[in-house]
Design a protein around this motif. Structure first.
Motif, PDB file in Angstrom:
ATOM      1  N   THR A 145       0.687  -1.163   0.080  1.00  0.00           N
ATOM      2  CA  THR A 145       0.178  -0.157   0.059  1.00  0.00           C
ATOM      3  C   THR A 145       0.785   1.203  -0.035  1.00  0.00           C
ATOM      4  O   THR A 145       2.072   1.135   0.368  1.00  0.00           O
ATOM      5  CB  THR A 145      -1.181   0.198   1.341  1.00  0.00           C
ATOM      6  OG1 THR A 145      -0.072   0.015   2.498  1.00  0.00           O
ATOM      7  CG2 THR A 145      -1.949  -1.029   1.142  1.00  0.00           C
ATOM      8  N   ASP A 146       0.457   2.393  -0.310  1.00  0.00           N
ATOM      9  CA  ASP A 146       1.043   3.651  -0.100  1.00  0.00           C
ATOM     10  C   ASP A 146       2.229   3.743  -0.990  1.00  0.00           C
ATOM     11  O   ASP A 146       3.371   4.360  -0.386  1.00  0.00           O
ATOM     12  CB  ASP A 146       1.049   3.944   1.131  1.00  0.00           C
ATOM     13  CG  ASP A 146      -0.158   4.106   2.002  1.00  0.00           C
ATOM     14  OD1 ASP A 146      -1.065   4.457   1.578  1.00  0.00           O
ATOM     15  OD2 ASP A 146      -0.032   3.602   3.042  1.00  0.00           O
ATOM     16  N   LEU A 147       2.325   3.312  -2.201  1.00  0.00           N
ATOM     17  CA  LEU A 147       3.525   3.167  -2.993  1.00  0.00           C
ATOM     18  C   LEU A 147       4.251   4.318  -3.139  1.00  0.00           C
ATOM     19  O   LEU A 147       5.400   4.519  -2.746  1.00  0.00           O
ATOM     20  CB  LEU A 147       3.005   2.762  -4.740  1.00  0.00           C
ATOM     21  CG  LEU A 147       4.216   2.303  -5.243  1.00  0.00           C
ATOM     22  CD1 LEU A 147       3.566   1.202  -6.188  1.00  0.00           C
ATOM     23  CD2 LEU A 147       4.639   3.493  -6.413  1.00  0.00           C
ATOM     24  N   ALA A 148       3.754   5.567  -3.355  1.00  0.00           N
ATOM     25  CA  ALA A 148       4.566   6.588  -3.835  1.00  0.00           C
ATOM     26  C   ALA A 148       5.139   7.346  -2.488  1.00  0.00           C
ATOM     27  O   ALA A 148       6.233   7.653  -2.364  1.00  0.00           O
ATOM     28  CB  ALA A 148       3.452   7.854  -4.285  1.00  0.00           C
ATOM     29  N   ASP A 149       4.115   6.944  -1.201  1.00  0.00           N
ATOM     30  CA  ASP A 149       4.950   7.626   0.127  1.00  0.00           C
ATOM     31  C   ASP A 149       5.946   6.656   0.632  1.00  0.00           C
ATOM     32  O   ASP A 149       6.771   7.132   1.085  1.00  0.00           O
ATOM     33  CB  ASP A 149       3.613   7.524   1.268  1.00  0.00           C
ATOM     34  CG  ASP A 149       2.449   8.577   1.189  1.00  0.00           C
ATOM     35  OD1 ASP A 149       2.768   9.426   0.333  1.00  0.00           O
ATOM     36  OD2 ASP A 149       1.407   8.306   1.474  1.00  0.00           O
TER      37      ASP A 149
ATOM     38  N   ASP B   6       3.892   6.436 -14.597  1.00  0.00           N
ATOM     39  CA  ASP B   6       2.513   7.038 -14.255  1.00  0.00           C
ATOM     40  C   ASP B   6       2.445   7.750 -13.235  1.00  0.00           C
ATOM     41  O   ASP B   6       1.930   9.156 -12.948  1.00  0.00           O
ATOM     42  CB  ASP B   6       1.384   6.112 -14.322  1.00  0.00           C
ATOM     43  CG  ASP B   6       0.883   5.528 -15.550  1.00  0.00           C
ATOM     44  OD1 ASP B   6       1.467   6.041 -16.625  1.00  0.00           O
ATOM     45  OD2 ASP B   6       0.294   4.496 -15.578  1.00  0.00           O
ATOM     46  N   LEU B   7       3.229   7.626 -12.039  1.00  0.00           N
ATOM     47  CA  LEU B   7       3.167   8.427 -10.693  1.00  0.00           C
ATOM     48  C   LEU B   7       4.536   9.348 -10.691  1.00  0.00           C
ATOM     49  O   LEU B   7       4.633  10.119  -9.862  1.00  0.00           O
ATOM     50  CB  LEU B   7       3.428   7.444  -9.822  1.00  0.00           C
ATOM     51  CG  LEU B   7       2.057   6.602  -9.434  1.00  0.00           C
ATOM     52  CD1 LEU B   7       2.561   5.649  -8.160  1.00  0.00           C
ATOM     53  CD2 LEU B   7       0.882   7.448  -8.761  1.00  0.00           C
ATOM     54  N   GLY B   8       5.199   9.441 -11.682  1.00  0.00           N
ATOM     55  CA  GLY B   8       6.254  10.462 -11.879  1.00  0.00           C
ATOM     56  C   GLY B   8       7.465   9.927 -10.918  1.00  0.00           C
ATOM     57  O   GLY B   8       8.162  11.050 -10.235  1.00  0.00           O
ATOM     58  N   LEU B   9       7.670   8.775 -10.480  1.00  0.00           N
ATOM     59  CA  LEU B   9       8.534   8.651  -9.345  1.00  0.00           C
ATOM     60  C   LEU B   9       9.921   7.989 -10.079  1.00  0.00           C
ATOM     61  O   LEU B   9      10.830   7.761  -9.297  1.00  0.00           O
ATOM     62  CB  LEU B   9       8.071   7.377  -8.739  1.00  0.00           C
ATOM     63  CG  LEU B   9       6.665   7.487  -7.952  1.00  0.00           C
ATOM     64  CD1 LEU B   9       6.023   6.199  -7.529  1.00  0.00           C
ATOM     65  CD2 LEU B   9       6.791   8.200  -6.867  1.00  0.00           C
TER      66      LEU B   9
ATOM     67  N   LYS C 143      -0.307   8.355 -19.344  1.00  0.00           N
ATOM     68  CA  LYS C 143      -1.303   9.316 -18.525  1.00  0.00           C
ATOM     69  C   LYS C 143      -1.129  10.898 -19.274  1.00  0.00           C
ATOM     70  O   LYS C 143      -1.929  11.535 -19.315  1.00  0.00           O
ATOM     71  CB  LYS C 143      -1.420   9.345 -17.103  1.00  0.00           C
ATOM     72  CG  LYS C 143      -1.997   8.079 -16.669  1.00  0.00           C
ATOM     73  CD  LYS C 143      -2.201   8.131 -15.155  1.00  0.00           C
ATOM     74  CE  LYS C 143      -2.703   6.814 -14.611  1.00  0.00           C
ATOM     75  NZ  LYS C 143      -2.961   6.860 -13.436  1.00  0.00           N
ATOM     76  N   GLU C 144       0.312  11.227 -19.423  1.00  0.00           N
ATOM     77  CA  GLU C 144       0.451  12.517 -19.712  1.00  0.00           C
ATOM     78  C   GLU C 144       2.186  12.426 -20.304  1.00  0.00           C
ATOM     79  O   GLU C 144       2.759  11.418 -20.026  1.00  0.00           O
ATOM     80  CB  GLU C 144       0.381  13.338 -18.673  1.00  0.00           C
ATOM     81  CG  GLU C 144       1.520  13.320 -17.009  1.00  0.00           C
ATOM     82  CD  GLU C 144       0.946  14.211 -16.140  1.00  0.00           C
ATOM     83  OE1 GLU C 144       1.868  14.866 -15.840  1.00  0.00           O
ATOM     84  OE2 GLU C 144      -0.222  14.340 -15.921  1.00  0.00           O
TER      85      GLU C 144
END
Length: 185
Positions: A97-101, A128-131, A155-156
Motif C-alpha cells: 500500500t501507499d506506494l508513492a509515500d 504514471d506516478l512520476g517516481l 497518462k501524460e
C-alpha cells in the motif's frame, strides 16, 4: 537524496521484451561496465513477478565468473517488492500500500541510488506516478515488430533532459535522461 533509476534494455522499436516474454536479444558487452552501475546502487525495486523470476536467481555452475559476480553483487542489495499481496520474505521487504509515500521514505534514507528493476507493470506504475528520477535506456540493435513496449498508455507527457550517451562495440547505445522537475512528485 537517493534517486530512482530505471536502467533498462529496449529494442530499437521500443520493446522491453518480445511477444512471448523473450529477452534473448539483450546484449551484455564487457565495455558496458555494468559492475559500476551495480556499485552505484544499494537498493532494488521489483514487482512480484520479476522478483519471483530474478530476485533470488542463482546462475548455473558453469556460468562465467564475471556473471556470477554480478549476480552476487545484485543479491547483496536491499530489495523491495511491490505487490497487491504481502508475502513475508526474509530477503526482501514487501510493499502493498501507499506506494508513492513508501518510495519517498526510502529515497530520503541515506546511501546510494535505487534501481527500478521491473517488471513492466511496476515500471508503468512508476512512470504514471512520476517516481523515476533517471531513465538509463540501452537501445539494442534489434527490431522485434511486436512485444511489450516500454512506454504504453501514458497518462501524460514526460519531459526529459539528456545527460549522457555511450556507444558500445556491439552497437548498443545507452541514453541517460533526467526527469524534468515538474514530472517528479
Amino acid at each position: 537524496m537517493k534517486k530512482v533509476i530505471l536502467n533498462l534494455a529496449v529494442t530499437l522499436d521500443g520493446f522491453i521484451e518480445g511477444p512471448n516474454g523473450e529477452i534473448d536479444w539483450c546484449i551484455m558487452d564487457d565495455d558496458m561496465n555494468f559492475d559500476a552501475f551495480i556499485e552505484s546502487i544499494d537498493t532494488m525495486f521489483y514487482g512480484r513477478v520479476s522478483y519471483d523470476a530474478w530476485g533470488n536467481f542463482q546462475p548455473e555452475e558453469n556460468t562465467a565468473p564475471a556473471e556470477k559476480s554480478i549476480w552476487q553483487a545484485i543479491h547483496s542489495k536491499n530489495k523491495f517488492v511491490f505487490s497487491g499481496k504481502e508475502r513475508p520474505n526474509e530477503k526482501a521487504t514487501w510493499i502493498t500500500t501507499d506506494l508513492a509515500d513508501r518510495v519517498a521514505e526510502i529515497k530520503k534514507q541515506g546511501g546510494k541510488d535505487i534501481w527500478l528493476y521491473g517488471g513492466a507493470k511496476l515500471i508503468k506504475t512508476f512512470i504514471d506516478l512520476g517516481l523515476i528520477d533517471v531513465y538509463k535506456i540501452s537501445v539494442h540493435p534489434t527490431v522485434l515488430g511486436k512485444g511489450k513496449p516500454l512506454f504504453e498508455d501514458l497518462k501524460e507527457r514526460i519531459g526529459l533532459k539528456l545527460t549522457g550517451t555511450r556507444v558500445f562495440r556491439s552497437g548498443v547505445v545507452e541514453l541517460t535522461y533526467e526527469a524534468e522537475k515538474n514530472n517528479v512528485q
